[in-house]
Design an enzyme around this catalytic site. Structure first.
Site, mmCIF file in Angstrom:
data_model
loop_
_atom_site.group_PDB
_atom_site.id
_atom_site.type_symbol
_atom_site.label_atom_id
_atom_site.label_comp_id
_atom_site.label_asym_id
_atom_site.label_seq_id
_atom_site.Cartn_x
_atom_site.Cartn_y
_atom_site.Cartn_z
ATOM 1 N N PRO A 42 -17.976 -101.410 -134.658
ATOM 2 C CA PRO A 42 -17.335 -100.100 -134.514
ATOM 3 C C PRO A 42 -16.773 -99.532 -135.810
ATOM 4 C CG PRO A 42 -15.857 -101.820 -133.761
ATOM 5 C CD PRO A 42 -17.147 -102.505 -134.105
ATOM 6 N N TYR A 56 -7.185 -94.746 -142.000
ATOM 7 C CA TYR A 56 -7.608 -96.094 -142.362
ATOM 8 C C TYR A 56 -6.544 -96.681 -143.285
ATOM 9 C CZ TYR A 56 -12.233 -94.573 -140.736
ATOM 10 O OH TYR A 56 -13.289 -94.095 -139.987
ATOM 11 N N HIS A 62 -13.520 -82.243 -135.957
ATOM 12 C CA HIS A 62 -12.664 -83.055 -136.819
ATOM 13 C C HIS A 62 -13.439 -83.341 -138.098
ATOM 14 C CE1 HIS A 62 -9.177 -85.842 -137.123
ATOM 15 N NE2 HIS A 62 -9.971 -86.416 -137.993
ATOM 16 N N TYR A 107 -21.351 -90.883 -142.891
ATOM 17 C CA TYR A 107 -20.262 -90.959 -141.918
ATOM 18 C C TYR A 107 -20.551 -90.070 -140.714
ATOM 19 C CZ TYR A 107 -15.244 -91.348 -140.609
ATOM 20 O OH TYR A 107 -14.048 -91.601 -139.983
ATOM 21 N N LYS A 119 -20.608 -95.511 -134.697
ATOM 22 C CA LYS A 119 -22.014 -95.142 -134.544
ATOM 23 C C LYS A 119 -22.607 -95.486 -133.183
ATOM 24 C CE LYS A 119 -22.557 -93.762 -138.848
ATOM 25 N NZ LYS A 119 -22.715 -92.329 -139.134
#
Length: 402
Positions: free
Chosen positions: A298, A206, A84, A399, A302
């Site tokens: 969260p 998001y 992804h 990221y 990570k």
């Protein structure tokens, strides 16, 4: 496997490493120790069904995949996971998709539900001859490496690895011996919702909204994770299925961008976004990995990836100490891990600032000018991410990195 001895009414097991906790950190560590010929015993307070069924994270960074592959622990994710590399940001100003896999170091995530990974790791640990004891509540960890459990038995190890989370006995033991903790409360809570429905977006979603953040994360072809920012202290029981889907539709602006694929809610829990890091992840006989060594919010996915990183480093250090009586790698464990841990925390903190602006509820309690300032900063961050290649490369590197 540890060796058992009867000492009066007490049963004692002696082994190289006692691992407390059968989550990703403990199971990766156990597999890597067995691979190096090091005896270990895993103690887990929950039953096997609960361990294998707990749905949590689902995004593995490239480094985690490399570690698991290198040690023969990636068959399941190779067969059933998928890569992804895009995320979508949506707000009142529109939406844009960022192909982070084509930016930064060109790394991607692998989507693989944590419960699937845990099942794989446990099966491999048992296949390698590992000793794991479920429904075993640890009551005390002593300075000489003895782990006392609820039924009066003891498991004694040359070393103890605390992988039992931020509320576990291992962390409490370190704190009792004076280890300091750096801590941050983000002042934000999420309602984490697992639904039986296919992903509605091809990307991680998001959504920024005046009512609060909403998130969309694929887990499998038929299950999706959603997040809804909610007031601290929220009781998940107050959120009906209809209320959840209504709020998700509002925050994802489905009237403008298209409907979400809905389905029954499988699980809903409230998560308070908090972060902390121990000044030292261990000393003497006791060493920590995963959430026991530091809890991360969260916001940037990570947690499981830090657990894999720390488990690999700790396995190497413990193997050196046990096989060669050389504790130099243990002495360097903190120095090896903490810079990367803090880099992950910095990015997670930055993500939290991007996703969580003042909400409509906040404006009832703070000066309107301050709320407008906070909202403008949030959109400035978002606009910079949309338009600046340098900012996009920074985002992509952090990221996917760990």
């Amino acid at each position: 496997m540890g060796k058992r001895f009867d000492s009066g009414a007490r049963t004692e097991t002696r082994t190289g490493v006692v691992i407390v906790g059968a989550g990703p950190a403990g199971l990766v560590l156990g597999n890597l120790l067995l691979d190096r010929g090091i005896d270990c015993v895993i103690l887990e307070r929950r039953g096997r069904e609960a361990v294998e069924g707990r749905a949590r994270a689902g995004f593995l960074a490239a480094h985690s995949v490399r570690v698991l592959t290198r040690h023969g622990l990636a068959d399941g994710l190779s067969a059933r996971g998928w890569t992804h590399q895009t995320c979508l940001f949506r707000s009142e100003r529109g939406e844009f998709t960022l192909d982070y896999g084509a930016l930064g170091r060109g790394e991607v995530h692998t989507v693989y539900p944590q419960q699937e990974l845990v099942r794989d790791l446990l099966a491999e640990y048992l296949r390698r001859g590992g000793d794991v004891r479920f429904d075993t509540e640890v009551e005390e960890i002593t300075e000489d490496g003895r782990v006392r459990v609820a039924d009066g038995a003891e498991v004694a190890g040359r070393y103890v690895a605390g992988c039992d989370g931020h509320r576990g006995v291992a962390r409490a033991t370190m704190a009792a011996h004076g280890t300091r903790t750096a801590r941050w409360d983000h002042g934000v809570s999420w309602l984490a919702v697992l639904v039986e429905a296919p992903p509605s977006l091809e990307a991680v979603g998001y959504a920024l909204h005046e009512r609060g953040f909403a998130g969309h994360m694929a887990r499998t072809a038929t299950v999706t994770r959603y997040y809804l920012q909610c007031p601290p202290g929220t009781d998940p029981a107050d959120w009906s299925t209809d209320r959840i889907w209504t709020e998700l539709a509002s925050r994802f602006r489905t009237d403008e961008f298209g409907v979400l694929k809905d389905g029954p809610v499988l699980e809903k829990t409230a998560v308070e976004l908090r972060s902390d890091v121990l000044d030292s992840p261990g000393a003497g006989r006791l060493w920590l990995a995963g959430d026991a060594a530091g809890l991360i919010s969260p916001s940037a996915a990570k947690g499981a990836n830090l657990a894999v990183l720390q488990a690999e480093r700790l396995a190497r250090a413990l193997a050196s100490a046990l096989a060669r009586d050389d504790e130099s790698d243990l002495a360097r464990y903190a120095a090896d891990c903490l810079p990367r841990v803090w880099r992950a925390h910095e990015f997670s903190h930055w993500m939290s600032g991007l996703l969580h602006g003042p909400t409509a509820e906040d404006t009832e309690h703070i000066v309107d000018a301050r709320a407008r300032y906070g909202r403008a900063l949030q959109y400035a961050r978002l606009d910079s991410l949309r338009t600046s290649r340098a900012h996009q490369d920074f985002f992509a590197e952090n990221y996917t990195g760990i």
